[in-house]
Design a protein around this motif. Structure first.
Motif, PDB file in Angstrom:
ATOM      1  N   GLN B 175       0.964  -1.189   0.140  1.00 15.36           N
ATOM      2  CA  GLN B 175      -0.067   0.107   0.072  1.00 15.36           C
ATOM      3  C   GLN B 175       0.995   1.255  -0.055  1.00 15.36           C
ATOM      4  OE1 GLN B 175      -1.645   1.065   3.710  1.00 15.36           O
ATOM      5  NE2 GLN B 175      -0.985  -0.877   4.805  1.00 15.36           N
ATOM      6  N   VAL B 176       0.223   2.320  -0.385  1.00 12.82           N
ATOM      7  CA  VAL B 176       0.911   3.770  -0.268  1.00 12.82           C
ATOM      8  C   VAL B 176       0.909   4.029   1.090  1.00 12.82           C
ATOM      9  CG1 VAL B 176       0.741   6.300  -0.768  1.00 12.82           C
ATOM     10  CG2 VAL B 176       0.199   4.347  -2.459  1.00 12.82           C
ATOM     11  N   LEU B 177       2.368   4.347   1.841  1.00  9.38           N
ATOM     12  CA  LEU B 177       2.226   4.657   3.069  1.00  9.38           C
ATOM     13  C   LEU B 177       2.362   6.206   3.289  1.00  9.38           C
ATOM     14  CD1 LEU B 177       5.450   2.683   4.359  1.00  9.38           C
ATOM     15  CD2 LEU B 177       3.075   2.265   4.842  1.00  9.38           C
ATOM     16  N   HIS B 178       2.716   6.844   2.070  1.00  7.38           N
ATOM     17  CA  HIS B 178       2.835   8.268   2.416  1.00  7.38           C
ATOM     18  C   HIS B 178       2.910   9.106   1.031  1.00  7.38           C
ATOM     19  CE1 HIS B 178       4.795  12.151   3.998  1.00  7.38           C
ATOM     20  NE2 HIS B 178       5.416  12.105   3.228  1.00  7.38           N
ATOM     21  N   VAL B 179       2.576  10.222   0.981  1.00  4.58           N
ATOM     22  CA  VAL B 179       2.437  11.097  -0.152  1.00  4.58           C
ATOM     23  C   VAL B 179       3.169  12.379   0.088  1.00  4.58           C
ATOM     24  CG1 VAL B 179       1.217  12.368  -2.020  1.00  4.58           C
ATOM     25  CG2 VAL B 179       0.137  10.289  -1.039  1.00  4.58           C
ATOM     26  N   ASP B 180       4.253  12.586  -0.676  1.00  2.00           N
ATOM     27  CA  ASP B 180       5.251  13.830  -0.238  1.00  2.00           C
ATOM     28  C   ASP B 180       4.629  14.821  -0.891  1.00  2.00           C
ATOM     29  OD1 ASP B 180       6.452  13.689  -2.888  1.00  2.00           O
ATOM     30  OD2 ASP B 180       8.495  12.949  -2.231  1.00  2.00           O
ATOM     31  N   VAL B 181       5.612  16.109  -0.681  1.00  4.62           N
ATOM     32  CA  VAL B 181       5.005  17.187  -1.115  1.00  4.62           C
ATOM     33  C   VAL B 181       5.087  17.628  -2.806  1.00  4.62           C
ATOM     34  CG1 VAL B 181       7.432  18.346  -1.259  1.00  4.62           C
ATOM     35  CG2 VAL B 181       5.510  19.736  -0.686  1.00  4.62           C
ATOM     36  N   PHE B 182       5.779  16.562  -3.174  1.00  2.86           N
ATOM     37  CA  PHE B 182       6.063  16.486  -4.742  1.00  2.86           C
ATOM     38  C   PHE B 182       4.785  15.912  -5.214  1.00  2.86           C
ATOM     39  CE2 PHE B 182      10.353  17.177  -3.723  1.00  2.86           C
ATOM     40  CZ  PHE B 182      10.619  18.387  -4.214  1.00  2.86           C
ATOM     41  N   GLY B 183       4.086  14.960  -4.609  1.00  7.91           N
ATOM     42  CA  GLY B 183       2.886  13.813  -5.179  1.00  7.91           C
ATOM     43  C   GLY B 183       3.542  12.665  -5.416  1.00  7.91           C
ATOM     44  N   ASN B 184       4.878  12.448  -4.969  1.00  8.32           N
ATOM     45  CA  ASN B 184       5.249  10.935  -5.275  1.00  8.32           C
ATOM     46  C   ASN B 184       4.732  10.119  -4.167  1.00  8.32           C
ATOM     47  OD1 ASN B 184       7.405  11.723  -6.683  1.00  8.32           O
ATOM     48  ND2 ASN B 184       8.562  12.440  -5.063  1.00  8.32           N
ATOM     49  N   LEU B 185       4.303   8.914  -4.591  1.00  9.38           N
ATOM     50  CA  LEU B 185       3.547   7.909  -3.788  1.00  9.38           C
ATOM     51  C   LEU B 185       4.632   6.767  -3.104  1.00  9.38           C
ATOM     52  CD1 LEU B 185       0.933   7.042  -6.255  1.00  9.38           C
ATOM     53  CD2 LEU B 185       0.802   8.681  -4.471  1.00  9.38           C
ATOM     54  N   VAL B 186       5.038   6.944  -1.879  1.00  8.29           N
ATOM     55  CA  VAL B 186       6.003   6.109  -1.010  1.00  8.29           C
ATOM     56  C   VAL B 186       5.002   4.897  -0.568  1.00  8.29           C
ATOM     57  CG1 VAL B 186       7.630   5.846   0.473  1.00  8.29           C
ATOM     58  CG2 VAL B 186       7.301   8.329  -0.227  1.00  8.29           C
ATOM     59  N   THR B 187       5.522   3.679  -1.222  1.00  7.40           N
ATOM     60  CA  THR B 187       4.818   2.612  -0.809  1.00  7.40           C
ATOM     61  C   THR B 187       5.591   1.643   0.359  1.00  7.40           C
ATOM     62  OG1 THR B 187       5.827   0.860  -2.328  1.00  7.40           O
ATOM     63  CG2 THR B 187       4.212   2.293  -3.283  1.00  7.40           C
ATOM     64  N   ASP B 188       5.001   0.635   0.798  1.00  5.57           N
ATOM     65  CA  ASP B 188       5.864  -0.319   1.720  1.00  5.57           C
ATOM     66  C   ASP B 188       6.404  -1.355   0.926  1.00  5.57           C
ATOM     67  OD1 ASP B 188       3.379  -1.567   0.778  1.00  5.57           O
ATOM     68  OD2 ASP B 188       2.622  -2.129   2.787  1.00  5.57           O
ATOM     69  N   LEU B 189       6.489  -1.437  -0.211  1.00  5.62           N
ATOM     70  CA  LEU B 189       7.297  -2.451  -0.990  1.00  5.62           C
ATOM     71  C   LEU B 189       8.688  -2.073  -1.319  1.00  5.62           C
ATOM     72  CD1 LEU B 189       4.695  -3.332  -4.009  1.00  5.62           C
ATOM     73  CD2 LEU B 189       4.964  -4.520  -1.750  1.00  5.62           C
ATOM     74  N   ALA B 190       9.672  -3.013  -0.781  1.00  5.69           N
ATOM     75  CA  ALA B 190      10.962  -2.967  -0.768  1.00  5.69           C
ATOM     76  C   ALA B 190      11.546  -3.748  -2.004  1.00  5.69           C
ATOM     77  CB  ALA B 190      11.482  -3.260   0.521  1.00  5.69           C
ATOM     78  N   PRO B 191      12.530  -3.391  -2.518  1.00  6.05           N
ATOM     79  CA  PRO B 191      13.005  -4.272  -3.551  1.00  6.05           C
ATOM     80  C   PRO B 191      12.940  -5.791  -3.504  1.00  6.05           C
ATOM     81  CG  PRO B 191      14.410  -2.632  -3.142  1.00  6.05           C
ATOM     82  CD  PRO B 191      13.572  -2.297  -2.297  1.00  6.05           C
ATOM     83  N   GLU B 192      13.183  -6.137  -2.333  1.00  9.10           N
ATOM     84  CA  GLU B 192      13.215  -7.762  -1.995  1.00  9.10           C
ATOM     85  C   GLU B 192      11.932  -8.342  -2.211  1.00  9.10           C
ATOM     86  OE1 GLU B 192      14.402  -5.374   0.217  1.00  9.10           O
ATOM     87  OE2 GLU B 192      13.594  -5.731   2.278  1.00  9.10           O
ATOM     88  N   VAL B 226      12.916   2.882  -6.990  1.00  8.53           N
ATOM     89  CA  VAL B 226      13.345   2.614  -5.453  1.00  8.53           C
ATOM     90  C   VAL B 226      13.456   4.120  -5.012  1.00  8.53           C
ATOM     91  CG1 VAL B 226      14.812   1.590  -3.812  1.00  8.53           C
ATOM     92  CG2 VAL B 226      13.818   0.464  -5.808  1.00  8.53           C
ATOM     93  N   GLY B 227      12.797   4.762  -4.232  1.00  7.41           N
ATOM     94  CA  GLY B 227      13.270   6.083  -3.728  1.00  7.41           C
ATOM     95  C   GLY B 227      14.163   6.274  -2.805  1.00  7.41           C
ATOM     96  N   SER B 228      14.444   7.186  -2.410  1.00  6.13           N
ATOM     97  CA  SER B 228      15.620   7.695  -1.577  1.00  6.13           C
ATOM     98  C   SER B 228      15.411   7.085   0.217  1.00  6.13           C
ATOM     99  CB  SER B 228      15.562   9.222  -1.464  1.00  6.13           C
ATOM    100  OG  SER B 228      14.435   9.656  -0.783  1.00  6.13           O
ATOM    101  N   SER B 229      14.128   6.390   0.242  1.00  6.16           N
ATOM    102  CA  SER B 229      13.945   6.009   1.562  1.00  6.16           C
ATOM    103  C   SER B 229      14.146   4.316   1.237  1.00  6.16           C
ATOM    104  CB  SER B 229      12.576   6.076   2.043  1.00  6.16           C
ATOM    105  OG  SER B 229      11.621   5.665   0.831  1.00  6.16           O
ATOM    106  N   GLY B 230      14.535   3.835   0.222  1.00  6.61           N
ATOM    107  CA  GLY B 230      14.783   2.361  -0.122  1.00  6.61           C
ATOM    108  C   GLY B 230      13.504   1.970  -0.379  1.00  6.61           C
ATOM    109  N   LEU B 231      12.345   2.395  -0.510  1.00  9.54           N
ATOM    110  CA  LEU B 231      10.953   2.036  -0.717  1.00  9.54           C
ATOM    111  C   LEU B 231      10.710   2.259  -2.132  1.00  9.54           C
ATOM    112  CD1 LEU B 231       9.289   2.766   2.557  1.00  9.54           C
ATOM    113  CD2 LEU B 231      10.364   0.483   1.898  1.00  9.54           C
ATOM    114  N   VAL B 232       9.830   1.266  -2.656  1.00  5.04           N
ATOM    115  CA  VAL B 232       9.337   1.580  -4.174  1.00  5.04           C
ATOM    116  C   VAL B 232       8.537   2.819  -4.016  1.00  5.04           C
ATOM    117  CG1 VAL B 232       7.795   0.854  -6.067  1.00  5.04           C
ATOM    118  CG2 VAL B 232       9.448  -0.757  -4.987  1.00  5.04           C
ATOM    119  N   GLU B 233       8.603   3.773  -5.268  1.00  8.90           N
ATOM    120  CA  GLU B 233       7.839   5.024  -4.955  1.00  8.90           C
ATOM    121  C   GLU B 233       7.252   5.125  -6.671  1.00  8.90           C
ATOM    122  OE1 GLU B 233       9.744   8.465  -3.997  1.00  8.90           O
ATOM    123  OE2 GLU B 233      10.831   7.770  -2.341  1.00  8.90           O
ATOM    124  N   ILE B 234       5.817   5.695  -6.544  1.00 12.98           N
ATOM    125  CA  ILE B 234       5.488   5.839  -7.828  1.00 12.98           C
ATOM    126  C   ILE B 234       5.581   7.435  -7.995  1.00 12.98           C
ATOM    127  CG2 ILE B 234       3.274   5.642  -9.333  1.00 12.98           C
ATOM    128  CD1 ILE B 234       4.509   2.906  -8.086  1.00 12.98           C
TER     129      ILE B 234
END
Lengths: 259, 259, 259
Positions: B175-192, B226-234
């Motif tokens: 799922q989407v954990l956070h929407v940042d100020v740019f509108g990036n969707l930070v998810t809880d999926l990690a590369p593994e 894979v965003g700067s938090s190490g999580l998949v981002e849309i």
């Protein structure tokens, strides 16, 4: 060790943890650095607005201040990461024109590409160079690492194209560079561009002659004056000129001799 | 005395004087503390968002940093006030799950209830523990008061329930954990979590395979990385994925092997 | 040299570079000054709101703190620039009533007009005294310049008129002074104004008796309590009283004995 000021300017906003992560990185490398925010509310990816705001703030900081600026639409692309040394300050950020306006008034500068792998995060994210590349570079400079250790010299910094005001037949033509929080329109016209007894116009709206300060006109009246940045501003006393006139950045401004 | 960093994270905003009052209290007790804001724009009473943001920032701060976090819907109730010591940092705030995500990656921690009446304001308001209880506790720790003097040990910290991503039949669902100020969707999926050559979907919208960085797609295009938090981002390159897709926190995200 | 805290409160917002320019000026004169923002989101030119917010924050700062406050609708007019010394703090800003509420509780104070040309910028802009006049004055005080060197004494500081709550026939009548970011209505009624077993009303809406804290009422319920500023507040537990009641600053508040 003398106090070193590191300023930060980004388009990251203050809702997310991005700016804090950058500050954490800086303090981990140089705990004595004095951190000062310029602003984090640059409109997203707007390098031109960022360049303007940085040029408004930088001259007021003490000699030796390090200005870290990250408005970086090209992050992860081939755009270079640079540091620029002037007589008064160091600028650290992407090579996209961010420092153009600051460098315009510098008598001399030299620049390097930030390339030394020992002066950055062990892993550099492809989307957040502010944290992994620029913040470490700024912090290492703050703790005294010589400028030239960052990487090889760069001669051809990217500049943002900025149309200069034009004076023709005694009429000065310029534009609105910035709208501040009060709705003041900051233009690119300086006093030396203006004809004697100039009358100002914005997008055809008559404003009138320059006054010395807001208090010279009545509450709610439009006026033109030389603002705190040394540039002509169009204002409403205790109101918003942007709202009153319905204009924004890029609006045309003309100064004509009194008819 | 070494520099001690104290970070602050609240949902108090910056329009009121609440955060300033907390900083005044800290500097009254420990004038040397280095104060850094994480953010004060956590959505009101949203402990989950606060936990996420704190976990994004905390790892980048120097060892020994004290993180003061006050998002406290239960202020004045029986919820405990706690401090938690890890190998890298101290966390101070209400016992409501705020530190869950930070502690998940800590090899070990110990916690105490903040109960020592000598380490708080003489009068504790029933609505502003940030100022009267948590800020003094953080400041006393910053000036060297031993952790164990705050109060008795606590073993059973409150945790926020967080559904872990699920991988079934080669398909990862998160799922989407956070929407940042740019509108990036930070998810809880990690590369593994991802299958080989994963293709991403958000609420049924096809996004495509992972790219390395924004610059790998054209201006305005949707992408997953894979965003700067190490999580998949849309993301949308130089745009807002949240706006484009009309989705927010909690939206479902799936990663399937290429068909 | 002991740490000196300089706080800043303005209506300049944080989108522009104005606050940063002031901080640069301060650090140029007194690099050791510890800068803390009170808020920069005072509604434009609202001296009354600024005075309220400063009075909320100032008591929590260490003795000797310098509070620099610039909400200055009269900039460039004949209004004086002043500094005010109390037993606990120094206040620097325009003489327009900004410090009225802080001085109300000070046992004694003395004030000077900021007039010494050696303690200001070489060129003083007519529109930005925050940067050219007030920031230098605060910074020179922070580095130890004696208070009396700023300029000649002032006895007749401007005060803002503030209607005091009225108690008549056992009924206390006051008003809403401030709406905070959560939508809490901070009133001018203190516990000593209230009749025994007081019941509160806002603009005719019945609220009920004072409770001790939010947690004493159910989620989403209206309540009245003595807030963290020592004043009666009208709140909604984990919600906004301002929104619920549709009222704002200036709304009438009454406390009657239980019928």
């Amino acid at each position: 060790m003398p106090v070193v000021v590191v300023t930060l300017l980004t388009d990251f906003g203050t809702r997310d943890a991005y700016v804090a992560a950058m500050k954490g990185v800086i303090l981990g490398i140089c705990p004595e650095a004095r951190l000062v925010d310029v602003t984090h509310e640059v409109p997203p990816q707007n390098v031109r607005a960022a360049a303007f705001l940085l040029a408004q703030a930088a001259p007021y900081f003490p000699r030796g201040t390090i200005h870290l600026a990250v408005v970086d639409p090209g992050v992860g692309s081939a755009r270079r990461a640079v540091a620029v040394l002037t007589e008064r300050a160091v600028f650290v950020g992407p090579d996209n024109g961010l420092f153009s306006l600051c460098l315009r008034n510098a008598p001399a500068w030299r620049a390097v590409e930030i390339a030394n792998p020992r002066l950055r995060a062990a892993q550099v994210s492809s989307t957040f160079h502010g944290r992994d590349l620029f913040a470490p570079a700024a912090a290492h400079l703050a703790r005294g690492v010589p400028f030239s250790e960052l990487g090889p010299p760069v001669q051809d910094l990217v500049e943002i194209a900025l149309q200069a005001p034009e004076v023709r037949g005694g009429v000065a033509s310029g534009q609105v560079l910035h709208v501040d929080v009060f709705g003041n329109l900051v233009t690119d016209l300086a006093p030396e561009h203006l004809p004697t007894s100039a009358h100002l116009e914005v997008e055809g709206h008559h404003i009138g002659a320059l006054v010395r300060t807001y208090a010279d006109v009545s509450e709610g009246a439009l006026c033109a004056l030389v603002g705190s940045s040394g540039l002509v501003e169009i204002s409403v006393r205790n109101g918003s000129a942007a709202e009153r006139l319905g204009v924004g950045v890029g609006a045309s401004v003309r100064a004509k001799p009194r008819a």
